[in-house]
Design a protein around this motif. Structure first.
Motif: not given
Length: 216
Positions: A31-35, A60-69, A72-73, A113-115
């Motif tokens: 996961x980390x490698x791909x990101x 695409x990842x953001x639209x799929x909810x990846x910001x919950x992790x 990814x953030x 956003x700014x953080x």
């Protein structure tokens, strides 16, 4: 098709690019490698289409909810430099994709956003609102207006205030437009918290010698 419709279409087009569930189901290291690979392509890609495709996958990842992790953030915080380079590119297609990412982040992160991404992107966006290619200028302005609407923080407002004191009329003009969005869209507590900062900049803009700055 206006910019809002284009952005919504781009979001729909990007939904199927890569599901975060696919990444999550892999091992953490993969996961980390791909990101990390996507971050590297955005920041250091030698070909514009490399950056374009990587940004598309991030959206695409953001639209799929990846910001919950968290991982990814954390990755998002590392692409600021690459996105700044992208919006300074002469290719409208790449600039539009970078602006689409900025707007997506602003809408999804709001006051975070700014953080997460940083507010350094505001000054480069403002500079390109006077780009000779009108489509690029419009994309950058639309991004700024979205940041002004959704990212209701003192840090973001302070950066807009810096624009209001710029020697460049284009920066002062776009800051004036952004302040209109702030007054229309920010919550009452957010405005009351920053009222002195707002008053100071608004008074300065109302006294500006440039009519295009004052008219907003």
């Amino acid at each position: 098709m206006n910019l809002i419709q284009e952005h919504q279409k781009n979001q729909n087009d990007n939904l199927g690019v890569m599901s975060p569930l696919t990444l999550i189901q892999k091992s953490q290291s993969l996961c980390d490698q791909e990101i990390d690979n996507l971050v590297d392509k955005i920041n250091n890609g030698t070909e514009w289409n490399e950056q374009f495709n990587a940004i598309q996958k991030i959206i695409g990842l953001i639209n799929g909810g990846a910001l919950n992790f968290k991982n990814f953030r954390d990755a998002i915080s590392r692409i600021n430099v690459g996105i700044q380079k992208a919006i300074q590119n002469v290719r409208f297609t790449l600039v539009k994709q970078a602006c689409s990412l900025i707007i997506t982040l602003a809408q999804n992160l709001g006051p975070k956003f700014d953080k997460t991404f940083g507010n350094e992107i505001i000054i480069p966006l403002a500079e390109h609102t006077m780009n000779g290619t009108q489509a690029i200028a419009d994309c950058c302005k639309f991004s700024l207006l979205n940041i002004s609407r959704y990212c209701q923080t003192t840090s973001i407002l302070s950066t807009l205030c810096v624009l209001a004191t710029s020697k460049l009329p284009c920066n002062r003009q776009v800051s004036s437009e952004c302040f209109c969005v702030v007054l229309d869209c920010w919550s009452r507590p957010a405005i009351e918290k920053n009222i002195e900062l707002l008053k100071s900049s608004l008074i300065q803009l109302l006294k500006d010698s440039n009519h295009d700055v004052r008219c907003y």
